[in-house]
Structure formats: structure tokens, C-alpha cells
Design a protein around this motif. Structure first.
Motif, PDB file in Angstrom:
ATOM      1  N   GLU A  67       0.663  -0.550  -0.517  1.00 51.37           N
ATOM      2  CA  GLU A  67      -0.147   0.607   0.184  1.00 51.37           C
ATOM      3  C   GLU A  67       1.060   1.325   0.371  1.00 51.37           C
ATOM      4  O   GLU A  67       0.427   2.297  -0.854  1.00 51.37           O
ATOM      5  CB  GLU A  67      -0.639  -0.146   1.279  1.00 51.37           C
ATOM      6  CG  GLU A  67      -2.156   1.148   1.277  1.00 51.37           C
ATOM      7  CD  GLU A  67      -2.906   1.152   2.738  1.00 51.37           C
ATOM      8  OE1 GLU A  67      -2.748   2.219   2.992  1.00 51.37           O
ATOM      9  OE2 GLU A  67      -3.449  -0.052   2.606  1.00 51.37           O
ATOM     10  N   ASN A  68       1.761   1.285   1.014  1.00 52.59           N
ATOM     11  CA  ASN A  68       3.292   2.506   1.113  1.00 52.59           C
ATOM     12  C   ASN A  68       3.905   2.764  -0.460  1.00 52.59           C
ATOM     13  O   ASN A  68       3.931   3.404  -1.018  1.00 52.59           O
ATOM     14  CB  ASN A  68       4.610   1.815   1.704  1.00 52.59           C
ATOM     15  CG  ASN A  68       3.501   2.990   3.392  1.00 52.59           C
ATOM     16  OD1 ASN A  68       2.344   2.652   3.806  1.00 52.59           O
ATOM     17  ND2 ASN A  68       3.744   2.047   4.131  1.00 52.59           N
ATOM     18  N   LEU A  69       4.151   1.513  -1.173  1.00 52.43           N
ATOM     19  CA  LEU A  69       4.815   1.106  -2.110  1.00 52.43           C
ATOM     20  C   LEU A  69       3.534   2.016  -3.574  1.00 52.43           C
ATOM     21  O   LEU A  69       3.971   2.774  -3.813  1.00 52.43           O
ATOM     22  CB  LEU A  69       5.057   0.598  -2.864  1.00 52.43           C
ATOM     23  CG  LEU A  69       5.381   0.035  -4.630  1.00 52.43           C
ATOM     24  CD1 LEU A  69       6.730   1.335  -3.946  1.00 52.43           C
ATOM     25  CD2 LEU A  69       6.082  -1.310  -4.735  1.00 52.43           C
ATOM     26  N   GLU A  70       2.056   1.775  -3.551  1.00 53.61           N
ATOM     27  CA  GLU A  70       1.337   1.992  -4.317  1.00 53.61           C
ATOM     28  C   GLU A  70       0.978   4.135  -4.297  1.00 53.61           C
ATOM     29  O   GLU A  70       1.213   4.685  -5.363  1.00 53.61           O
ATOM     30  CB  GLU A  70      -0.172   1.927  -4.723  1.00 53.61           C
ATOM     31  CG  GLU A  70       0.054   0.264  -5.213  1.00 53.61           C
ATOM     32  CD  GLU A  70       0.863   0.129  -6.178  1.00 53.61           C
ATOM     33  OE1 GLU A  70       0.007   1.334  -7.162  1.00 53.61           O
ATOM     34  OE2 GLU A  70       1.261  -0.929  -6.802  1.00 53.61           O
ATOM     35  N   GLN A  71       1.159   4.206  -3.036  1.00 47.11           N
ATOM     36  CA  GLN A  71       1.041   5.608  -2.771  1.00 47.11           C
ATOM     37  C   GLN A  71       1.823   6.687  -3.024  1.00 47.11           C
ATOM     38  O   GLN A  71       2.219   7.549  -3.973  1.00 47.11           O
ATOM     39  CB  GLN A  71       0.388   5.681  -0.760  1.00 47.11           C
ATOM     40  CG  GLN A  71      -0.607   5.260  -0.516  1.00 47.11           C
ATOM     41  CD  GLN A  71      -1.103   5.571   0.605  1.00 47.11           C
ATOM     42  OE1 GLN A  71       0.018   6.094   1.305  1.00 47.11           O
ATOM     43  NE2 GLN A  71      -1.572   5.360   1.512  1.00 47.11           N
ATOM     44  N   LYS A  73       4.477   5.366  -5.618  1.00 45.32           N
ATOM     45  CA  LYS A  73       4.126   5.795  -7.086  1.00 45.32           C
ATOM     46  C   LYS A  73       2.630   6.776  -7.222  1.00 45.32           C
ATOM     47  O   LYS A  73       3.200   7.401  -8.628  1.00 45.32           O
ATOM     48  CB  LYS A  73       3.931   4.672  -7.194  1.00 45.32           C
ATOM     49  CG  LYS A  73       4.438   3.500  -7.651  1.00 45.32           C
ATOM     50  CD  LYS A  73       3.947   2.037  -7.942  1.00 45.32           C
ATOM     51  CE  LYS A  73       4.726   0.668  -8.015  1.00 45.32           C
ATOM     52  NZ  LYS A  73       4.593  -0.185  -7.955  1.00 45.32           N
ATOM     53  N   LYS A  74       1.408   6.777  -6.802  1.00 50.01           N
ATOM     54  CA  LYS A  74       0.741   8.151  -7.284  1.00 50.01           C
ATOM     55  C   LYS A  74       1.750   9.080  -6.722  1.00 50.01           C
ATOM     56  O   LYS A  74       1.596  10.837  -7.766  1.00 50.01           O
ATOM     57  CB  LYS A  74      -0.097   7.987  -6.584  1.00 50.01           C
ATOM     58  CG  LYS A  74      -0.989   6.526  -6.470  1.00 50.01           C
ATOM     59  CD  LYS A  74      -2.039   6.912  -6.214  1.00 50.01           C
ATOM     60  CE  LYS A  74      -3.415   5.040  -5.876  1.00 50.01           C
ATOM     61  NZ  LYS A  74      -4.375   5.241  -5.115  1.00 50.01           N
ATOM     62  N   ARG A  75       2.488  10.058  -5.599  1.00 53.40           N
ATOM     63  CA  ARG A  75       3.420  11.083  -5.303  1.00 53.40           C
ATOM     64  C   ARG A  75       4.450  11.444  -5.660  1.00 53.40           C
ATOM     65  O   ARG A  75       4.618  12.349  -6.565  1.00 53.40           O
ATOM     66  CB  ARG A  75       3.643  11.012  -3.711  1.00 53.40           C
ATOM     67  CG  ARG A  75       2.529  10.855  -2.515  1.00 53.40           C
ATOM     68  CD  ARG A  75       3.262  10.718  -1.800  1.00 53.40           C
ATOM     69  NE  ARG A  75       2.658  10.746  -0.274  1.00 53.40           N
ATOM     70  CZ  ARG A  75       2.532  10.207   0.917  1.00 53.40           C
ATOM     71  NH1 ARG A  75       3.859  10.411   0.892  1.00 53.40           N
ATOM     72  NH2 ARG A  75       1.663  10.586   1.558  1.00 53.40           N
ATOM     73  N   VAL A  76       4.849  10.720  -6.566  1.00 56.23           N
ATOM     74  CA  VAL A  76       6.093  10.395  -7.804  1.00 56.23           C
ATOM     75  C   VAL A  76       5.157  11.029  -9.290  1.00 56.23           C
ATOM     76  O   VAL A  76       5.768  12.131  -9.458  1.00 56.23           O
ATOM     77  CB  VAL A  76       6.762   9.288  -8.279  1.00 56.23           C
ATOM     78  CG1 VAL A  76       7.470   9.678  -9.227  1.00 56.23           C
ATOM     79  CG2 VAL A  76       7.707   9.119  -7.068  1.00 56.23           C
ATOM     80  N   GLU A  77       4.132  10.392  -9.025  1.00 52.17           N
ATOM     81  CA  GLU A  77       3.537  11.223 -10.269  1.00 52.17           C
ATOM     82  C   GLU A  77       2.857  12.645 -10.454  1.00 52.17           C
ATOM     83  O   GLU A  77       2.983  13.611 -11.609  1.00 52.17           O
ATOM     84  CB  GLU A  77       2.506  10.397 -10.997  1.00 52.17           C
ATOM     85  CG  GLU A  77       2.560   8.580 -11.301  1.00 52.17           C
ATOM     86  CD  GLU A  77       1.661   8.026 -11.656  1.00 52.17           C
ATOM     87  OE1 GLU A  77       0.670   8.176 -11.737  1.00 52.17           O
ATOM     88  OE2 GLU A  77       1.510   6.444 -11.999  1.00 52.17           O
ATOM     89  N   ILE A  78       2.997  13.445  -8.763  1.00 54.53           N
ATOM     90  CA  ILE A  78       2.260  14.341  -9.358  1.00 54.53           C
ATOM     91  C   ILE A  78       3.551  15.020  -9.827  1.00 54.53           C
ATOM     92  O   ILE A  78       4.671  15.431  -8.548  1.00 54.53           O
ATOM     93  CB  ILE A  78       1.958  14.180  -7.822  1.00 54.53           C
ATOM     94  CG1 ILE A  78       0.452  13.537  -7.938  1.00 54.53           C
ATOM     95  CG2 ILE A  78       1.243  16.170  -7.204  1.00 54.53           C
ATOM     96  CD1 ILE A  78      -0.043  14.234  -6.257  1.00 54.53           C
ATOM     97  N   PRO A  79       3.060  15.842 -10.236  1.00 51.20           N
ATOM     98  CA  PRO A  79       4.548  17.219 -10.716  1.00 51.20           C
ATOM     99  C   PRO A  79       4.650  17.941  -9.145  1.00 51.20           C
ATOM    100  O   PRO A  79       4.154  18.449  -8.049  1.00 51.20           O
ATOM    101  CB  PRO A  79       4.123  18.293 -11.316  1.00 51.20           C
ATOM    102  CG  PRO A  79       2.378  18.593 -11.588  1.00 51.20           C
ATOM    103  CD  PRO A  79       2.411  16.727 -10.431  1.00 51.20           C
ATOM    104  N   PHE A  80       5.592  18.778  -8.936  1.00 54.29           N
ATOM    105  CA  PHE A  80       6.637  19.565  -7.658  1.00 54.29           C
ATOM    106  C   PHE A  80       5.564  20.783  -7.934  1.00 54.29           C
ATOM    107  O   PHE A  80       5.933  21.220  -8.777  1.00 54.29           O
ATOM    108  CB  PHE A  80       7.588  18.987  -7.767  1.00 54.29           C
ATOM    109  CG  PHE A  80       8.437  20.258  -6.608  1.00 54.29           C
ATOM    110  CD1 PHE A  80       8.217  20.080  -5.561  1.00 54.29           C
ATOM    111  CD2 PHE A  80       9.705  20.991  -7.039  1.00 54.29           C
ATOM    112  CE1 PHE A  80       8.437  20.942  -3.823  1.00 54.29           C
ATOM    113  CE2 PHE A  80      10.357  21.748  -5.904  1.00 54.29           C
ATOM    114  CZ  PHE A  80       9.953  21.128  -4.518  1.00 54.29           C
TER     115      PHE A  80
END
Length: 156
Positions: A67-71, A73-80
Motif C-alpha cells: 500500500e505504501n508503495l502504491e501511494q 508511486k502516485k506521489r511521484v507522478e504528481i508534479p512538484f
């Protein structure tokens, strides 16, 4: 049927005899050494209770990590969000670094434009030379020197 290796060892740290059961993971439990100790029951509890309990704990831990890994992955896709501000700050930092590097070069002679150089008279110079026994290479400006050309006379 899973295969296990069962061994007995003495745990010096806890000062007790223990069973070690090794499969994919190693488990252990205390072994009875006094008479009428039921070591069979201890091993049965290890296989029936402790190993399944540990297995459930590991399954929960794996689920939480997934679950932490999926979260992540989603955070990495969000632009800074502050990317533009970061770039501006980096540019500003580089400009300041360039300015500071220019300041680190120092001139050998620093003159204060508001301060007039101290010029000693010929009499003061001879008095100083008598006191300190200064040689001819110790140049000090005198009133006879050219005031606007603070250069040293050529020594030969």
C-alpha cells in the motif's frame, strides 16, 4: 508438506535450551530440560500457533508495504508544486555565488580615499632610522616624494 530442520541449542544470552525450527524462516521456542517436560507439546504449539501467527504478521506487513508503495508511486507522478520557485532560487543562488567569488579576490593595497597617506619628513625618517636601524630597502614616503605617484623609487 513443508520440510523443516529441527535442532536443539543452548542460548547463552537467556541461559536456556531452545529448539530451532528452520524452513524458509527460522523459528525458535524454549525447550524443557527438567523431568516430565513436554517438549512434544512445545513443538506442536510452535507449529500450530506461533508459525501461523508469525505468518499472519508477515502478510499484514507485506500488505502495508505494498500500500505504501502504491501511494509513493502516485506521489511521484504528481508534479512538484514549487518547481518554478525552486528554479528561481537556484538561479538567484548561482548569481550570489558568482558575486561572492568576485569578492574573494583581494587587492594587496587597500587605500581609503578619505584618508590621506602619512608622509614623514626627512628629519622624522632619519630619526626613525636611528632608532630602528632600518636599511635602505625600507621605503617610507617623504614630503619630497611625488604625492600623486605613490610608487617606490627604483632600487639598484
Amino acid at each position: 508438506i513443508d520440510k523443516f530442520n529441527v535442532s536443539v541449542y543452548f542460548d547463552k544470552q537467556n541461559n536456556e535450551v531452545r529448539f530451532s525450527v528452520q524452513g524458509e524462516i527460522t523459528y525458535s521456542c524454549a525447550a524443557g530440560t527438567a523431568e516430565n517436560q513436554d517438549n512434544y507439546q512445545r513443538l506442536q504449539n510452535l507449529f500450530e500457533k506461533m508459525i501461523p501467527k508469525k505468518e499472519q504478521e508477515i502478510i499484514k506487513e507485506i500488505s502495508a508495504l505494498e500500500e505504501n508503495l502504491e501511494q509513493a508511486k502516485k506521489r511521484v507522478e504528481i508534479p512538484f508544486a514549487q518547481e518554478k520557485e525552486l528554479e528561481e532560487k537556484i538561479q538567484e543562488f548561482q548569481e550570489l555565488e558568482e558575486k561572492l567569488s568576485g569578492l574573494s579576490v583581494q587587492e594587496d593595497i587597500v587605500l581609503d580615499p578619505e584618508e590621506e597617506p602619512i608622509i614623514e619628513t626627512a628629519e622624522e625618517k632619519s630619526e626613525r632610522e636611528k632608532i630602528y636601524n632600518v636599511d635602505d630597502n625600507d621605503y617610507q614616503p617623504t614630503e619630497n616624494d611625488n604625492n600623486d605617484d605613490n610608487s617606490r623609487p627604483i632600487q639598484r
